[in-house]
Design a protein around this motif. Structure first.
Motif, mmCIF file in Angstrom:
data_model
loop_
_atom_site.group_PDB
_atom_site.id
_atom_site.type_symbol
_atom_site.label_atom_id
_atom_site.label_comp_id
_atom_site.label_asym_id
_atom_site.label_seq_id
_atom_site.Cartn_x
_atom_site.Cartn_y
_atom_site.Cartn_z
ATOM 1 N N ARG A 31 0.865 -1.176 0.000
ATOM 2 C CA ARG A 31 0.000 0.000 0.000
ATOM 3 C C ARG A 31 0.900 1.224 0.000
ATOM 4 N N LEU A 32 0.824 1.999 -1.052
ATOM 5 C CA LEU A 32 1.655 3.196 -1.157
ATOM 6 C C LEU A 32 0.851 4.429 -0.788
ATOM 7 N N SER A 33 1.461 5.288 -0.013
ATOM 8 C CA SER A 33 0.833 6.579 0.258
ATOM 9 C C SER A 33 1.918 7.639 0.315
ATOM 10 N N SER A 34 2.915 7.442 1.177
ATOM 11 C CA SER A 34 3.978 8.436 1.295
ATOM 12 C C SER A 34 5.159 8.121 0.377
ATOM 13 N N HIS A 35 5.332 6.845 0.053
ATOM 14 C CA HIS A 35 6.441 6.416 -0.811
ATOM 15 C C HIS A 35 6.177 6.951 -2.226
ATOM 16 N N LEU A 47 10.388 -17.360 -13.185
ATOM 17 C CA LEU A 47 10.163 -18.760 -13.546
ATOM 18 C C LEU A 47 8.728 -19.197 -13.264
ATOM 19 N N ASP A 48 8.038 -18.454 -12.402
ATOM 20 C CA ASP A 48 6.690 -18.835 -11.990
ATOM 21 C C ASP A 48 5.644 -17.895 -12.581
ATOM 22 N N TYR A 49 4.410 -18.133 -12.206
ATOM 23 C CA TYR A 49 3.281 -17.292 -12.598
ATOM 24 C C TYR A 49 3.045 -16.258 -11.505
ATOM 25 N N GLN A 50 2.432 -15.137 -11.883
ATOM 26 C CA GLN A 50 2.113 -14.104 -10.903
ATOM 27 C C GLN A 50 0.768 -13.475 -11.244
ATOM 28 N N ILE A 51 -0.046 -13.301 -10.221
ATOM 29 C CA ILE A 51 -1.274 -12.515 -10.345
ATOM 30 C C ILE A 51 -1.124 -11.305 -9.446
ATOM 31 N N ILE A 52 -1.427 -10.140 -9.998
ATOM 32 C CA ILE A 52 -1.445 -8.890 -9.244
ATOM 33 C C ILE A 52 -2.887 -8.385 -9.266
ATOM 34 N N TYR A 53 -3.458 -8.187 -8.087
ATOM 35 C CA TYR A 53 -4.819 -7.660 -7.956
ATOM 36 C C TYR A 53 -4.716 -6.223 -7.467
ATOM 37 N N ILE A 54 -5.242 -5.302 -8.239
ATOM 38 C CA ILE A 54 -5.193 -3.882 -7.872
ATOM 39 C C ILE A 54 -6.505 -3.550 -7.171
ATOM 40 N N THR A 55 -6.402 -3.275 -5.876
ATOM 41 C CA THR A 55 -7.599 -3.023 -5.082
ATOM 42 C C THR A 55 -7.889 -1.535 -4.908
ATOM 43 N N ALA A 56 -6.870 -0.672 -5.089
ATOM 44 C CA ALA A 56 -7.070 0.785 -5.009
ATOM 45 C C ALA A 56 -6.011 1.459 -5.871
ATOM 46 N N GLY A 57 -6.342 2.647 -6.362
ATOM 47 C CA GLY A 57 -5.398 3.376 -7.203
ATOM 48 C C GLY A 57 -5.252 2.716 -8.560
ATOM 49 N N TYR A 91 2.667 4.361 -8.003
ATOM 50 C CA TYR A 91 3.030 5.696 -7.535
ATOM 51 C C TYR A 91 2.229 6.046 -6.283
ATOM 52 N N GLY A 92 2.915 6.652 -5.304
ATOM 53 C CA GLY A 92 2.279 7.058 -4.060
ATOM 54 C C GLY A 92 1.114 7.998 -4.284
ATOM 55 N N GLU A 93 1.247 8.891 -5.248
ATOM 56 C CA GLU A 93 0.183 9.871 -5.508
ATOM 57 C C GLU A 93 -1.117 9.194 -5.963
ATOM 58 N N ASP A 94 -1.007 7.972 -6.514
ATOM 59 C CA ASP A 94 -2.199 7.221 -6.924
ATOM 60 C C ASP A 94 -2.848 6.487 -5.755
ATOM 61 N N LYS A 95 -2.153 6.477 -4.600
ATOM 62 C CA LYS A 95 -2.632 5.740 -3.413
ATOM 63 C C LYS A 95 -2.913 4.272 -3.778
ATOM 64 N N THR A 96 -1.949 3.683 -4.474
ATOM 65 C CA THR A 96 -2.109 2.321 -4.977
ATOM 66 C C THR A 96 -2.028 1.292 -3.856
ATOM 67 N N GLU A 97 -2.923 0.326 -3.946
ATOM 68 C CA GLU A 97 -2.887 -0.825 -3.051
ATOM 69 C C GLU A 97 -3.052 -2.069 -3.909
ATOM 70 N N VAL A 98 -2.119 -3.017 -3.770
ATOM 71 C CA VAL A 98 -2.153 -4.240 -4.567
ATOM 72 C C VAL A 98 -1.925 -5.458 -3.686
ATOM 73 N N TYR A 99 -2.436 -6.570 -4.158
ATOM 74 C CA TYR A 99 -2.116 -7.888 -3.610
ATOM 75 C C TYR A 99 -1.486 -8.668 -4.746
ATOM 76 N N TRP A 100 -0.526 -9.523 -4.418
ATOM 77 C CA TRP A 100 0.131 -10.327 -5.450
ATOM 78 C C TRP A 100 0.366 -11.729 -4.922
ATOM 79 N N ILE A 101 0.429 -12.663 -5.880
ATOM 80 C CA ILE A 101 0.692 -14.051 -5.532
ATOM 81 C C ILE A 101 1.519 -14.673 -6.654
ATOM 82 N N HIS A 102 2.509 -15.468 -6.263
ATOM 83 C CA HIS A 102 3.338 -16.217 -7.212
ATOM 84 C C HIS A 102 3.035 -17.699 -7.023
ATOM 85 N N PHE A 103 2.925 -18.427 -8.159
ATOM 86 C CA PHE A 103 2.611 -19.852 -8.077
ATOM 87 C C PHE A 103 3.221 -20.589 -9.258
#
Length: 178
Positions: A31-35, A47-57, A91-103
């Motif tokens: 979760r980015l806010s100040s960064h 080498l693996d798969y990745q899913i990124i879920y964007i929950t905010a920003g 970017y912090g200015e977008d107030k981005t929040e993500v979840y990610w998983i590698h499998f």
């Protein structure tokens, strides 16, 4: 910046393992806010798969070419397959929040197809849902605590996530057709 992560066997290395159909390697949230910026650049992918879920920003993704930029807003997931270029920034200015998983695993391609993820697509609109976040958080906790049968639980939780993503993708498709 807030960060919470979990790694299989506490290893931060990506890996390919064909011994089982599906194996969860790591999971986390940022979760980015100040960064100001959190960039990722893997020219040869992983080498693996990745899913990124964007929950905010939103996330700024560069598919196939570092010069192309696709802005992916909240309510979408991005799916990376092995050895695909990975270049993206939050970017912090977008107030981005993500979840990610590698499998990884010996049946991931078929499992993804079964749950409605075509081979060539990368971005899928699944909407925002607290249920997604709760499942990601449970996966992170399983990776951190390593309780009895946690590897099996990780697979069940990932399949649960894929099923509810598929339901949402199917629902969206049905609504568009109506």
């Amino acid at each position: 910046m807030y960060m919470n992560t979990g790694y299989l066997n506490h290893s931060h290395m990506d890996f390919k393992d064909k011994s089982r159909p599906l194996i969860v390697g790591s999971c986390g949230t940022y979760r980015l806010s100040s960064h100001p910026k959190l960039p990722t650049y893997r020219p040869r992918g992983r080498l693996d798969y990745q899913i990124i879920y964007i929950t905010a920003g939103c996330g700024h993704f560069h598919f196939d070419n570092v010069d192309n930029e696709t802005i992916v807003p909240a309510g979408n997931i991005v799916l990376y397959r092995p050895k695909e270029l990975q270049k993206y920034e939050y970017y912090g200015e977008d107030k981005t929040e993500v979840y990610w998983i590698h499998f990884t695993g010996n049946n991931v391609k078929n499992i993804l197809r079964q749950y409605g993820f075509p081979d060539k697509e990368r971005v899928f609109q699944v909407g925002t849902s607290m249920e997604y976040e709760q499942i990601f958080k449970r996966i992170i906790i399983e990776l951190q605590r390593c309780q009895d049968n946690y590897e099996e639980m990780l697979v069940l939780l990932l399949r649960h996530l894929l099923i509810i993503f598929h339901r949402e993708l199917t629902r969206e498709h049905i609504l568009k057709n109506e």
